[in-house]
Design a protein around this motif. Structure first.
Motif, PDB file in Angstrom:
ATOM      1  N   ARG A   1      -8.536  36.258  34.028  1.00 28.54           N
ATOM      2  CA  ARG A   1      -7.899  37.098  35.052  1.00 28.54           C
ATOM      3  C   ARG A   1      -6.779  37.941  34.449  1.00 28.54           C
ATOM      4  O   ARG A   1      -6.632  39.117  34.783  1.00 28.54           O
ATOM      5  CB  ARG A   1      -7.376  36.239  36.201  1.00 28.54           C
ATOM      6  N   GLY A   2      -5.981  37.342  33.563  1.00 26.71           N
ATOM      7  CA  GLY A   2      -4.925  38.100  32.892  1.00 26.71           C
ATOM      8  C   GLY A   2      -5.493  39.186  32.001  1.00 26.71           C
ATOM      9  O   GLY A   2      -4.995  40.321  31.980  1.00 26.71           O
ATOM     10  N   TYR A   3      -6.566  38.869  31.290  1.00 24.24           N
ATOM     11  CA  TYR A   3      -7.222  39.837  30.409  1.00 24.24           C
ATOM     12  C   TYR A   3      -7.724  41.029  31.229  1.00 24.24           C
ATOM     13  O   TYR A   3      -7.547  42.187  30.856  1.00 24.24           O
ATOM     14  CB  TYR A   3      -8.375  39.165  29.674  1.00 24.24           C
ATOM     15  N   GLY A   4      -8.339  40.721  32.364  1.00 27.91           N
ATOM     16  CA  GLY A   4      -8.851  41.786  33.228  1.00 27.91           C
ATOM     17  C   GLY A   4      -7.740  42.674  33.769  1.00 27.91           C
ATOM     18  O   GLY A   4      -7.901  43.895  33.867  1.00 27.91           O
ATOM     19  N   ALA A   5      -6.596  42.069  34.107  1.00 33.02           N
ATOM     20  CA  ALA A   5      -5.472  42.854  34.625  1.00 33.02           C
ATOM     21  C   ALA A   5      -4.916  43.782  33.553  1.00 33.02           C
ATOM     22  O   ALA A   5      -4.588  44.944  33.823  1.00 33.02           O
ATOM     23  CB  ALA A   5      -4.379  41.933  35.146  1.00 33.02           C
ATOM     24  N   ILE A   6      -4.821  43.282  32.323  1.00 32.26           N
ATOM     25  CA  ILE A   6      -4.306  44.118  31.226  1.00 32.26           C
ATOM     26  C   ILE A   6      -5.302  45.214  30.884  1.00 32.26           C
ATOM     27  O   ILE A   6      -4.963  46.396  30.853  1.00 32.26           O
ATOM     28  CB  ILE A   6      -3.982  43.257  29.989  1.00 32.26           C
ATOM     29  N   SER A   7      -6.545  44.821  30.629  1.00 33.41           N
ATOM     30  CA  SER A   7      -7.543  45.809  30.196  1.00 33.41           C
ATOM     31  C   SER A   7      -7.845  46.829  31.288  1.00 33.41           C
ATOM     32  O   SER A   7      -8.207  47.969  31.003  1.00 33.41           O
ATOM     33  CB  SER A   7      -8.830  45.119  29.734  1.00 33.41           C
ATOM     34  N   GLY A   8      -7.663  46.430  32.554  1.00 41.04           N
ATOM     35  CA  GLY A   8      -7.911  47.345  33.667  1.00 41.04           C
ATOM     36  C   GLY A   8      -6.695  48.180  34.048  1.00 41.04           C
ATOM     37  O   GLY A   8      -6.743  48.936  35.020  1.00 41.04           O
ATOM     38  N   GLY A   9      -5.591  48.036  33.299  1.00 40.87           N
ATOM     39  CA  GLY A   9      -4.387  48.817  33.575  1.00 40.87           C
ATOM     40  C   GLY A   9      -3.627  48.377  34.811  1.00 40.87           C
ATOM     41  O   GLY A   9      -2.791  49.114  35.330  1.00 40.87           O
ATOM     42  N   ARG A  10      -3.875  47.162  35.286  1.00 41.82           N
ATOM     43  CA  ARG A  10      -3.195  46.662  36.484  1.00 41.82           C
ATOM     44  C   ARG A  10      -1.910  45.916  36.168  1.00 41.82           C
ATOM     45  O   ARG A  10      -1.171  45.542  37.066  1.00 41.82           O
ATOM     46  CB  ARG A  10      -4.131  45.730  37.267  1.00 41.82           C
ATOM     47  N   LEU A  11      -1.651  45.650  34.870  1.00 36.59           N
ATOM     48  CA  LEU A  11      -0.435  44.944  34.467  1.00 36.59           C
ATOM     49  C   LEU A  11       0.284  45.747  33.399  1.00 36.59           C
ATOM     50  O   LEU A  11      -0.300  46.085  32.368  1.00 36.59           O
ATOM     51  CB  LEU A  11      -0.754  43.545  33.934  1.00 36.59           C
ATOM     52  N   VAL A  12       1.550  46.053  33.656  1.00 34.71           N
ATOM     53  CA  VAL A  12       2.406  46.782  32.720  1.00 34.71           C
ATOM     54  C   VAL A  12       3.661  45.938  32.506  1.00 34.71           C
ATOM     55  O   VAL A  12       4.181  45.339  33.458  1.00 34.71           O
ATOM     56  CB  VAL A  12       2.769  48.181  33.260  1.00 34.71           C
ATOM     57  N   VAL A  13       4.136  45.880  31.275  1.00 35.65           N
ATOM     58  CA  VAL A  13       5.253  45.001  30.907  1.00 35.65           C
ATOM     59  C   VAL A  13       6.486  45.821  30.562  1.00 35.65           C
ATOM     60  O   VAL A  13       6.399  46.792  29.796  1.00 35.65           O
ATOM     61  CB  VAL A  13       4.847  44.128  29.689  1.00 35.65           C
ATOM     62  N   PHE A  14       7.634  45.448  31.114  1.00 41.96           N
ATOM     63  CA  PHE A  14       8.877  46.080  30.695  1.00 41.96           C
ATOM     64  C   PHE A  14       9.069  45.804  29.204  1.00 41.96           C
ATOM     65  O   PHE A  14       8.902  44.653  28.757  1.00 41.96           O
ATOM     66  CB  PHE A  14      10.062  45.520  31.478  1.00 41.96           C
ATOM     67  N   ASP A  15       9.424  46.840  28.447  1.00 44.52           N
ATOM     68  CA  ASP A  15       9.497  46.680  26.994  1.00 44.52           C
ATOM     69  C   ASP A  15      10.690  45.849  26.528  1.00 44.52           C
ATOM     70  O   ASP A  15      10.858  45.600  25.332  1.00 44.52           O
ATOM     71  CB  ASP A  15       9.453  48.036  26.283  1.00 44.52           C
ATOM     72  N   THR A  16      11.503  45.377  27.454  1.00 39.22           N
ATOM     73  CA  THR A  16      12.631  44.506  27.118  1.00 39.22           C
ATOM     74  C   THR A  16      12.261  43.024  27.152  1.00 39.22           C
ATOM     75  O   THR A  16      13.086  42.176  26.789  1.00 39.22           O
ATOM     76  CB  THR A  16      13.792  44.748  28.105  1.00 39.22           C
ATOM     77  N   LEU A  17      11.052  42.699  27.571  1.00 41.25           N
ATOM     78  CA  LEU A  17      10.631  41.296  27.666  1.00 41.25           C
ATOM     79  C   LEU A  17      10.127  40.822  26.303  1.00 41.25           C
ATOM     80  O   LEU A  17       8.937  40.612  26.085  1.00 41.25           O
ATOM     81  CB  LEU A  17       9.567  41.117  28.747  1.00 41.25           C
ATOM     82  N   SER A  18      11.060  40.653  25.386  1.00 47.15           N
ATOM     83  CA  SER A  18      10.700  40.381  23.987  1.00 47.15           C
ATOM     84  C   SER A  18       9.937  39.080  23.799  1.00 47.15           C
ATOM     85  O   SER A  18       9.028  38.997  22.970  1.00 47.15           O
ATOM     86  CB  SER A  18      11.946  40.395  23.101  1.00 47.15           C
ATOM     87  N   ASN A  19      10.282  38.042  24.561  1.00 45.66           N
ATOM     88  CA  ASN A  19       9.576  36.764  24.400  1.00 45.66           C
ATOM     89  C   ASN A  19       8.124  36.872  24.862  1.00 45.66           C
ATOM     90  O   ASN A  19       7.214  36.369  24.203  1.00 45.66           O
ATOM     91  CB  ASN A  19      10.302  35.654  25.169  1.00 45.66           C
ATOM     92  N   LEU A  20       7.916  37.524  25.999  1.00 38.85           N
ATOM     93  CA  LEU A  20       6.548  37.720  26.486  1.00 38.85           C
ATOM     94  C   LEU A  20       5.744  38.571  25.506  1.00 38.85           C
ATOM     95  O   LEU A  20       4.592  38.251  25.193  1.00 38.85           O
ATOM     96  CB  LEU A  20       6.552  38.372  27.868  1.00 38.85           C
ATOM     97  N   LEU A  21       6.350  39.636  25.003  1.00 43.54           N
ATOM     98  CA  LEU A  21       5.643  40.503  24.058  1.00 43.54           C
ATOM     99  C   LEU A  21       5.295  39.752  22.776  1.00 43.54           C
ATOM    100  O   LEU A  21       4.202  39.929  22.227  1.00 43.54           O
ATOM    101  CB  LEU A  21       6.482  41.747  23.761  1.00 43.54           C
ATOM    102  N   ASP A  22       6.190  38.878  22.321  1.00 47.07           N
ATOM    103  CA  ASP A  22       5.889  38.055  21.144  1.00 47.07           C
ATOM    104  C   ASP A  22       4.694  37.149  21.409  1.00 47.07           C
ATOM    105  O   ASP A  22       3.809  36.998  20.567  1.00 47.07           O
ATOM    106  CB  ASP A  22       7.098  37.194  20.758  1.00 47.07           C
ATOM    107  N   GLU A  23       4.676  36.542  22.590  1.00 47.12           N
ATOM    108  CA  GLU A  23       3.570  35.642  22.922  1.00 47.12           C
ATOM    109  C   GLU A  23       2.252  36.406  23.037  1.00 47.12           C
ATOM    110  O   GLU A  23       1.214  35.941  22.547  1.00 47.12           O
ATOM    111  CB  GLU A  23       3.874  34.866  24.208  1.00 47.12           C
ATOM    112  N   LEU A  24       2.278  37.577  23.666  1.00 49.22           N
ATOM    113  CA  LEU A  24       1.049  38.377  23.786  1.00 49.22           C
ATOM    114  C   LEU A  24       0.501  38.769  22.420  1.00 49.22           C
ATOM    115  O   LEU A  24      -0.715  38.860  22.238  1.00 49.22           O
ATOM    116  CB  LEU A  24       1.325  39.635  24.615  1.00 49.22           C
ATOM    117  N   GLY A  25       1.385  38.991  21.466  1.00 50.30           N
ATOM    118  CA  GLY A  25       0.967  39.417  20.130  1.00 50.30           C
ATOM    119  C   GLY A  25       0.547  38.311  19.198  1.00 50.30           C
ATOM    120  O   GLY A  25       0.087  38.580  18.081  1.00 50.30           O
ATOM    121  N   SER A  26       0.688  37.051  19.639  1.00 47.14           N
ATOM    122  CA  SER A  26       0.342  35.952  18.732  1.00 47.14           C
ATOM    123  C   SER A  26      -0.526  34.859  19.367  1.00 47.14           C
ATOM    124  O   SER A  26      -0.931  33.926  18.678  1.00 47.14           O
ATOM    125  CB  SER A  26       1.629  35.322  18.173  1.00 47.14           C
TER     126      SER A  26
END
Length: 196
Positions: free
Chosen positions: A127-152
């Motif tokens: 469900r998360g993959y579908g939201a990202i790939s479908g453009g339904r989820l956008v992340v504030f670029d200040t959420l460094s911990n979340l961005l680290d987790e998404l990248g690893s």
């Protein structure tokens, strides 16, 4: 390539390989008070984590706008911090099936939390993959911990460097667990109208 040649490459087995920093992040902006707000919570004595989403009523896009990570607090102390600064009480989802006592503790502290609609980890990831790939989820670029987790966040590799079903260091990804919990509701498939 990343460590020795300064070339950006996605790790083999990366789960959210559809996430593109340029496409899926945005500079923070004030969330209008009338937008629906949701939060996913991953409970833990040392690593309680929460991820907040706000939904634009016009296009339906969800914005991940706030992250929370803290430990060594009571449920009441967590609840106070989780609600601090919010325009309204967000609709909250959290924990595994077996973590009802955590939900009870937070509810008694003034923050009701529902059990996620989906218990299966892979369905939640889907469900998360579908939201990202479908453009339904956008992340504030200040959420460094979340961005680290998404990248690893990746699957373990076998001896031939092929991804397996097992998630590498799964217990370290508290914000992505929180995303799964809130996404079980926020990213649920639209109901099909019944044919008569």
């Amino acid at each position: 390539d990343m460590f020795y040649n300064a070339k950006f490459t996605r790790p083999a087995g990366l789960i959210y390989d559809c996430f593109d920093y340029e496409q899926h992040t945005i500079k923070p902006f004030p969330i209008p008070d009338n937008w629906k707000r949701f939060v996913g919570i991953d409970f833990g004595g040392v690593n309680t984590a929460a991820l907040y989403l706000a939904q634009d009523p016009e296009g339906g896009t969800f914005y991940a706008y706030r992250e929370y990570r803290a430990g060594h607090r009571t449920a009441k102390q967590h609840a106070a911090q989780l609600l601090k600064g919010e325009a309204s009480k967000p609709r909250a989802f959290g924990g595994a099936k077996s973590e009802q006592q955590w939900r009870n503790e937070f509810g008694s502290a003034g923050m009701p939390i529902k059990r996620p609609l989906v218990a299966d980890v892979e369905v939640g990831i889907d469900r998360g993959y579908g939201a990202i790939s479908g453009g339904r989820l956008v992340v504030f670029d200040t959420l460094s911990n979340l961005l680290d987790e998404l990248g690893s966040y990746a699957r373990e590799l076998d001896d031939s460097a092929n991804p397996t079903e097992k998630i590498e260091d799964k217990n370290s990804y508290h914000l992505l667990d929180a995303l799964r919990y809130v996404g079980s509701f926020a990213f649920r498939p639209a109901r099909k109208s019944r044919i008569r």
